[in-house]
Design an enzyme around this catalytic site. Structure first.
Site, PDB file in Angstrom:
ATOM      1  N   GLU A  76       5.371   1.586   3.616  1.00 51.01           N
ATOM      2  CA  GLU A  76       4.435   1.963   2.543  1.00 51.01           C
ATOM      3  C   GLU A  76       4.489   3.455   2.267  1.00 51.01           C
ATOM      4  O   GLU A  76       4.372   3.895   1.132  1.00 51.01           O
ATOM      5  CB  GLU A  76       2.995   1.575   2.936  1.00 51.01           C
ATOM      6  CG  GLU A  76       2.741   0.095   2.946  1.00 51.01           C
ATOM      7  CD  GLU A  76       2.772  -0.523   1.557  1.00 51.01           C
ATOM      8  OE1 GLU A  76       3.816  -0.429   0.879  1.00 51.01           O
ATOM      9  OE2 GLU A  76       1.769  -1.129   1.160  1.00 51.01           O
ATOM     10  N   THR A 114       1.914   2.826  -7.631  1.00 49.53           N
ATOM     11  CA  THR A 114       0.800   3.074  -6.690  1.00 49.53           C
ATOM     12  C   THR A 114       0.568   4.569  -6.485  1.00 49.53           C
ATOM     13  O   THR A 114      -0.580   5.022  -6.403  1.00 49.53           O
ATOM     14  CB  THR A 114       1.079   2.394  -5.331  1.00 49.53           C
ATOM     15  OG1 THR A 114       1.177   0.992  -5.551  1.00 49.53           O
ATOM     16  CG2 THR A 114      -0.023   2.649  -4.307  1.00 49.53           C
TER      17      THR A 114
HETATM   18  N1  HSE Z   1      -5.236   0.462  -0.982  1.00 51.88           N
HETATM   19  C1  HSE Z   1      -4.039   0.745  -1.737  1.00 51.88           C
HETATM   20  C2  HSE Z   1      -4.438   1.399  -3.039  1.00 51.88           C
HETATM   21  C3  HSE Z   1      -3.306  -0.521  -2.004  1.00 51.88           C
HETATM   22  O1  HSE Z   1      -5.333   0.885  -3.684  1.00 51.88           O
HETATM   23  O2  HSE Z   1      -3.846   2.424  -3.409  1.00 51.88           O
HETATM   24  C4  HSE Z   1      -2.088  -0.341  -2.857  1.00 51.88           C
HETATM   25  O3  HSE Z   1      -1.495  -1.601  -3.061  1.00 51.88           O
END
Ligand code: HSE
Length: 313
Positions: free
Chosen positions: A131, A184
């Site tokens: 990630e 993201t």
């Molecule tokens: N918690 C993370 C965000 C998840 O919302 O940025 C990303 O998939």
């Protein structure tokens, strides 16, 4: 073993009020990784399908293989050699935990090929490194549920403290992915660092309420608690028709509806399969009215997480 094929499911992270601390896996779709042992040392990417050529083919740059490199280093096995194929079955930048599913499938496959030296829990920090590569942040709310299954709560990141909680058996998820892409990294960048005391209090109440509601199978409490006063108001501007889609889900029986992960996918939770389908059709119709195509997935909460599909000696 000389060959392993592993599957890791898509996930819904945040689950409305639990930014970076709540996530659950769904049954389908998910990514698949195949891995073959080879005599020469080093990891080689043999093939990636379903990414339209967009993911890096160099092992040191691809989230799946970076995770494997970290694991081999940890085990003192840097001489180990393998070939890897990644099959993506969900779009990139979808909010469905796409990069997490790939990293989890990769680390689970490699661990199995090595004779399972680490437990699922122990694999988590490695999957989190995937990630970091993919989005600049090592959050666990996608990799956690994809790896472990169930509804995952991350109580703390330092040190990592993660557990699953039971959910009602009649709880289902609608996941609707509109045909747009949100990175993201960008969706995290637009968030504010400060939160008001008033919003913190409201969010803490909802976090506690959602955990209690799920554990007690109290659908009314689940519904009242699926409220995000911190992240959703900022990120929802990135999703066309967000308010209308959410309203459509709730008017069609959903307990609540919010952004899945960092979006653009939206999810709803409903009691019973009829409601989950009704909500999904209404959400898709709402996107379609403004010319946005979407795909829909209906699922129970996946309790098993990643699985080994095939092994050969
Ligand atoms: N918690 C993370 C965000 C998840 O919302 O940025 C990303 O998939």
């Amino acid at each position: 073993m000389n060959y392993i094929k592993a599957f890791a499911p898509a996930t819904v992270a945040n689950v409305a009020c639990g930014f970076d601390i709540f996530g659950f896996a769904i049954e389908e779709p998910g990514d698949t990784v195949e891995i073959w042992r080879r005599d020469e040392p080093g990891i080689v990417i043999k093939e990636i399908t379903g990414d339209e050529g967009r993911l890096p083919r160099i092992a040191e740059k691809n989230a799946v293989t970076v995770v494997m490199i970290h694991l081999l280093k940890h085990l003192g096995m840097t001489d180990f050699g393998c070939e890897v194929a990644l099959h993506k079955n969900m779009p990139l930048g979808s909010g469905m935990g796409s990069s997490a599913a790939s990293a989890v499938a990769g680390v689970v496959a490699l661990n199995e090929l090595l004779g399972a030296p680490l437990s699922r829990q122990e694999l988590l920090p490695f999957a989190m490194e995937g990630e970091r590569i993919a989005s600049g942040s090592a959050h666990a709310d996608n990799v956690g549920p994809s790896l472990l299954g169930g509804f995952v709560v991350i109580r703390s990141y330092t040190p990592l403290d993660i557990f699953t909680i039971p959910v009602p058996t009649d709880l289902y998820c609608t996941l609707v992915h509109p045909d747009i892409e949100i990175n993201t990294k960008d969706a995290r960048y637009i968030l504010r660092d400060e939160v008001s005391l008033k919003n913190t209090i409201a969010q803490m109440g909802n976090v506690a309420g959602l955990v209690a509601g799920l554990m007690k199978a109290d659908y009314g409490l689940i519904s009242r608690s699926m409220v995000d006063v911190i992240i959703e108001p900022v990120r929802s501007i990135l999703i066309p028709e967000f308010k209308e889609v959410k309203r459509a889900a709730i008017e069609n029986g959903a307990l609540g509806c919010s952004i899945s992960g960092s979006g653009p996918s939206m999810f709803a939770l409903s009691q019973g399969m009829d409601n989950v389908r009704k909500a999904g059709i209404a959400m898709q119709d709402t996107f379609a009215r403004v010319g946005i195509e979407s795909s829909m997935h209906l699922s129970a909460i996946n309790q098993g997480g990643a699985t080994i599909l095939e092994k050969k000696g």
